[in-house]
Design an enzyme around this catalytic site. Sequence first.
Site, PDB file in Angstrom:
ATOM      1  N   ASP A 123      31.407   7.517  18.876  1.00 49.25           N
ATOM      2  CA  ASP A 123      30.144   7.033  18.330  1.00 49.25           C
ATOM      3  C   ASP A 123      30.327   6.536  16.897  1.00 49.25           C
ATOM      4  O   ASP A 123      29.734   5.533  16.495  1.00 49.25           O
ATOM      5  CB  ASP A 123      29.064   8.122  18.395  1.00 49.25           C
ATOM      6  CG  ASP A 123      28.230   7.986  19.665  1.00 49.25           C
ATOM      7  OD1 ASP A 123      28.558   7.128  20.504  1.00 49.25           O
ATOM      8  OD2 ASP A 123      27.254   8.730  19.819  1.00 49.25           O
TER       9      ASP A 123
ATOM     10  N   LYS B 188      41.773  19.901  15.830  1.00 52.09           N
ATOM     11  CA  LYS B 188      41.447  20.829  14.748  1.00 52.09           C
ATOM     12  C   LYS B 188      42.441  21.974  14.889  1.00 52.09           C
ATOM     13  O   LYS B 188      42.074  23.145  15.102  1.00 52.09           O
ATOM     14  CB  LYS B 188      39.988  21.282  14.870  1.00 52.09           C
ATOM     15  CG  LYS B 188      39.466  22.125  13.717  1.00 52.09           C
ATOM     16  CD  LYS B 188      39.201  21.351  12.439  1.00 52.09           C
ATOM     17  CE  LYS B 188      38.941  22.297  11.264  1.00 52.09           C
ATOM     18  NZ  LYS B 188      38.854  21.621   9.966  1.00 52.09           N
TER      19      LYS B 188
ATOM     20  N   ASP C 160      33.423  12.426  21.775  1.00 50.84           N
ATOM     21  CA  ASP C 160      32.004  12.074  21.710  1.00 50.84           C
ATOM     22  C   ASP C 160      31.654  11.638  20.295  1.00 50.84           C
ATOM     23  O   ASP C 160      31.019  10.603  20.078  1.00 50.84           O
ATOM     24  CB  ASP C 160      31.180  13.311  22.113  1.00 50.84           C
ATOM     25  CG  ASP C 160      29.684  13.064  22.039  1.00 50.84           C
ATOM     26  OD1 ASP C 160      29.235  12.012  22.515  1.00 50.84           O
ATOM     27  OD2 ASP C 160      28.967  13.933  21.490  1.00 50.84           O
TER      28      ASP C 160
ATOM     29  N   TYR D  98      32.425  20.986  27.138  1.00 54.71           N
ATOM     30  CA  TYR D  98      31.330  20.490  27.976  1.00 54.71           C
ATOM     31  C   TYR D  98      31.235  21.271  29.275  1.00 54.71           C
ATOM     32  O   TYR D  98      30.153  21.499  29.795  1.00 54.71           O
ATOM     33  CB  TYR D  98      31.533  19.014  28.310  1.00 54.71           C
ATOM     34  CG  TYR D  98      31.051  18.057  27.250  1.00 54.71           C
ATOM     35  CD1 TYR D  98      31.589  18.068  25.980  1.00 54.71           C
ATOM     36  CD2 TYR D  98      30.040  17.143  27.520  1.00 54.71           C
ATOM     37  CE1 TYR D  98      31.157  17.196  25.005  1.00 54.71           C
ATOM     38  CE2 TYR D  98      29.601  16.259  26.552  1.00 54.71           C
ATOM     39  CZ  TYR D  98      30.153  16.281  25.299  1.00 54.71           C
ATOM     40  OH  TYR D  98      29.714  15.415  24.347  1.00 54.71           O
TER      41      TYR D  98
ATOM     42  N   ASP E 200      37.960  16.429  11.031  1.00 49.15           N
ATOM     43  CA  ASP E 200      37.194  16.206   9.808  1.00 49.15           C
ATOM     44  C   ASP E 200      37.806  15.060   9.005  1.00 49.15           C
ATOM     45  O   ASP E 200      37.105  14.190   8.490  1.00 49.15           O
ATOM     46  CB  ASP E 200      37.031  17.491   8.970  1.00 49.15           C
ATOM     47  CG  ASP E 200      38.316  18.285   8.806  1.00 49.15           C
ATOM     48  OD1 ASP E 200      39.206  18.194   9.673  1.00 49.15           O
ATOM     49  OD2 ASP E 200      38.435  19.016   7.809  1.00 49.15           O
TER      50      ASP E 200
HETATM   51  C1  LIG Z   1      41.123  24.065   6.065  1.00 56.95           C
HETATM   52  C2  LIG Z   1      40.073  24.190   7.149  1.00 56.95           C
HETATM   53  C3  LIG Z   1      40.284  25.434   7.951  1.00 56.95           C
HETATM   54  C4  LIG Z   1      38.671  24.129   6.554  1.00 56.95           C
HETATM   55  C5  LIG Z   1      37.619  24.229   7.629  1.00 56.95           C
HETATM   56  O1  LIG Z   1      37.731  23.603   8.694  1.00 56.95           O
HETATM   57  O2  LIG Z   1      36.624  24.908   7.403  1.00 56.95           O
HETATM   58  C6  LIG Z   1      38.374  22.884   5.729  1.00 56.95           C
HETATM   59  O3  LIG Z   1      38.442  21.726   6.510  1.00 56.95           O
HETATM   60  C7  LIG Z   1      36.998  23.024   5.136  1.00 56.95           C
HETATM   61  O4  LIG Z   1      36.099  22.274   5.526  1.00 56.95           O
HETATM   62  O5  LIG Z   1      36.803  23.901   4.275  1.00 56.95           O
HETATM   63  C1  LIG Z   2      24.402  12.131  26.778  1.00 58.44           C
HETATM   64  C2  LIG Z   2      25.575  12.977  26.374  1.00 58.44           C
HETATM   65  C3  LIG Z   2      25.683  14.199  27.242  1.00 58.44           C
HETATM   66  C4  LIG Z   2      26.866  12.166  26.355  1.00 58.44           C
HETATM   67  C5  LIG Z   2      28.033  13.007  25.898  1.00 58.44           C
HETATM   68  O1  LIG Z   2      27.937  13.782  24.949  1.00 58.44           O
HETATM   69  O2  LIG Z   2      29.104  12.855  26.500  1.00 58.44           O
HETATM   70  C6  LIG Z   2      26.835  10.924  25.482  1.00 58.44           C
HETATM   71  O3  LIG Z   2      26.654  11.246  24.141  1.00 58.44           O
HETATM   72  C7  LIG Z   2      28.121  10.181  25.658  1.00 58.44           C
HETATM   73  O4  LIG Z   2      28.909  10.118  24.707  1.00 58.44           O
HETATM   74  O5  LIG Z   2      28.362   9.666  26.762  1.00 58.44           O
END
Ligand SMILES: CC(C)[C@H](C(=O)O)[C@@H](O)C(=O)O
Ligand SMILES: CC(C)[C@H](C(=O)O)[C@@H](O)C(=O)O
Lengths: 361, 361
Positions: free
Chosen positions: B254, B194, B250, B144, B226
């Site tokens: 959510d 990650k 973030d 950010y 992920d």
């Molecule tokens: C293993 C990892 C590096 C890979 C990625 O993040 O791309 C996997 O999560 C995918 O989505 O193929």
């Molecule tokens: C509005 C946006 C910039 C903000 C963020 O990404 O932090 C919001 O999504 C949050 O989570 O407070």
Amino acid sequence: MKSYSIALLPGDGIGPEVMREAEKVLAVVQRKFDLNLVLNQFDVGGAAIDKHGHALPEDTLKGCEQADAILFGSIGGPKWDSLPLDQRPERAALLKLRSHFDLFSNLRPARIYPGLEALSPLRADIAASGFDVMVVRELTSGIYFGQPKGMAGEGEEEYAFDTMRYSRREIRRIAKIAFEAARLRGKKVTSVDKANVLVCSRLWREITEEVAKDYPDVTLEHIYIDNATMQLLRYPNQFDVMLCSNLFGDIISDECAMITGSMGLLPSASINAEGFGMYEPAGGSAPDIAGKGIANPIAQILSAAMLLRYSLGQNAAADAIEQAVQHALNDGYVTAELLSAERRHEAKSTAEVGSYIAAKL
Amino acid sequence: MKSYSIALLPGDGIGPEVMREAEKVLAVVQRKFDLNLVLNQFDVGGAAIDKHGHALPEDTLKGCEQADAILFGSIGGPKWDSLPLDQRPERAALLKLRSHFDLFSNLRPARIYPGLEALSPLRADIAASGFDVMVVRELTSGIYFGQPKGMAGEGEEEYAFDTMRYSRREIRRIAKIAFEAARLRGKKVTSVDKANVLVCSRLWREITEEVAKDYPDVTLEHIYIDNATMQLLRYPNQFDVMLCSNLFGDIISDECAMITGSMGLLPSASINAEGFGMYEPAGGSAPDIAGKGIANPIAQILSAAMLLRYSLGQNAAADAIEQAVQHALNDGYVTAELLSAERRHEAKSTAEVGSYIAAKL
Ligand SMILES: CC(C)[C@H](C(=O)O)[C@@H](O)C(=O)O
Ligand SMILES: CC(C)[C@H](C(=O)O)[C@@H](O)C(=O)O
């Protein structure tokens, strides 16, 4: 008779056992569609580290270069997790293959198969509303590969840094893939970004809008990544093609995969500008169930179908495999994780499912 | 009598109407707990752009500086979306306030309230297993705010770039917050990263491990972002405190908010090292329902409770508000979105819910 060579990289965990089932299916495809498919197997991942000291040995890379496409199993496992970042299977083999062959276009279809709604972790009424998404993920740029990347500074102020980076060209080529895919599907592209914070996302939005002008038949919407993870849970059926950068696509495609509740059914394709590609199941190497003969081979088999379709242009063969898979699903001829508790005793083994699908061809 | 000054920044959309209800509640708290709460209101966001040409006018910033804490409503809306990135409410006001006051510690609790399981978009059996998570998000660093950030190059090779960046110090201070929070809860921290791709995540993991040594009573686990988005859908009750960098927090917060299915109940806190903080509902400005008197004021009221707890040290007052809210929920004295279709006609207005909670105090 057309002849193609395919590099098989089974890898670790359940990779080898599901790969065997894909081979069975490809053997039938060969006869039925009068193709000559030359399958050459190579070591990759942890298995290759153990045997050759490197996750992507020179021989494997050469083998892939000489092939028309790569069918990949899965790699990694706790055994190799403590290696330095650059030597680990993920970076040394998977990310290396992606960048070496410039496989920028990653297609990750995810759908709730009719009849399998109960597997979805979503509420029954939401799962019943349907879910059929194609995640189009940019795979060779963004924060995965952006330079510089490293450490600087000293003491408590020492810091790590990674660079997210996208050029107009990189965004344009993946956006086109998304619009082309949407044309053959629901005619809607939802582009996922964080344009309220990232400069990369602002450019992403700009280029996506430009590309959209060439596809007046396709609707384009933009959504913030945080909102996308929410909308997928509440209104999953609003999405058709989701266009994502590398990192956001990693997150969104896994969320989509989990929403289906049947990860063992999901193939993926990683393709370059020439149509050369690498095809692999969406799930991981699942070391916990490896060697037990219970892994679902369908994702690997459907990956072979995608390979036939996208890299070899053999649409009829791909269609046939997909239909045979649909048969197995309709007949309930599947591995345990797709069955409800009451029907679990009817579960078939990895090899049984593979043979059934090969036979249905 | 203790005296505190609170800056009220209602902002846009439903902000002003839910803020009024929080004021009602604070008025009762004042009398009941013998406090002198001086509430000063300031313009922020789109409303401030319209009136003063800037999303965070000088007066507002000064007012916040002189206050003991900020109670924030919500900002933004379609009307201001086409402004340049730096002038938009999100960056010019929200991100500016976060960095100006060094509000690095963002607490976002999310839980499925007993009795409200049906609101969750998760499958009934999964929602019934329970969900009660505190997302601890780093809020003033990462991608950010990392520099450099911008555009370079020419033609199709012109590219955008953003920098993700974390120092040992920045990671350590937020990790400590997470472990402290876990101590008062389920004694488990799940750190989201990650680390198989990002150098920042490797350092994140290293420091988190170091900090964990000082908290032998708290369990530490690491999960890839992920995988986290997946596990949250299938086994949400495995999590207690989720420790995240700015961007991952973030996304995860959510997703957690949506899992509860009752965003209108979720407060959040953004606090600096001195305990000064900004408190705001997790949901957005919801321009579509603004001015209709149907917005749920509870998230704003619970944000006021967090303010009393974390910035003013008034735990008894905070507890009392939380209990009063629980009363309203138990009595079904709530806005429409928390009611099933059959009971929707019993829905109460924003003002009715606010008054009810104030009375229950
Ligand atoms: C293993 C990892 C590096 C890979 C990625 O993040 O791309 C996997 O999560 C995918 O989505 O193929
Ligand atoms: C509005 C946006 C910039 C903000 C963020 O990404 O932090 C919001 O999504 C949050 O989570 O407070």
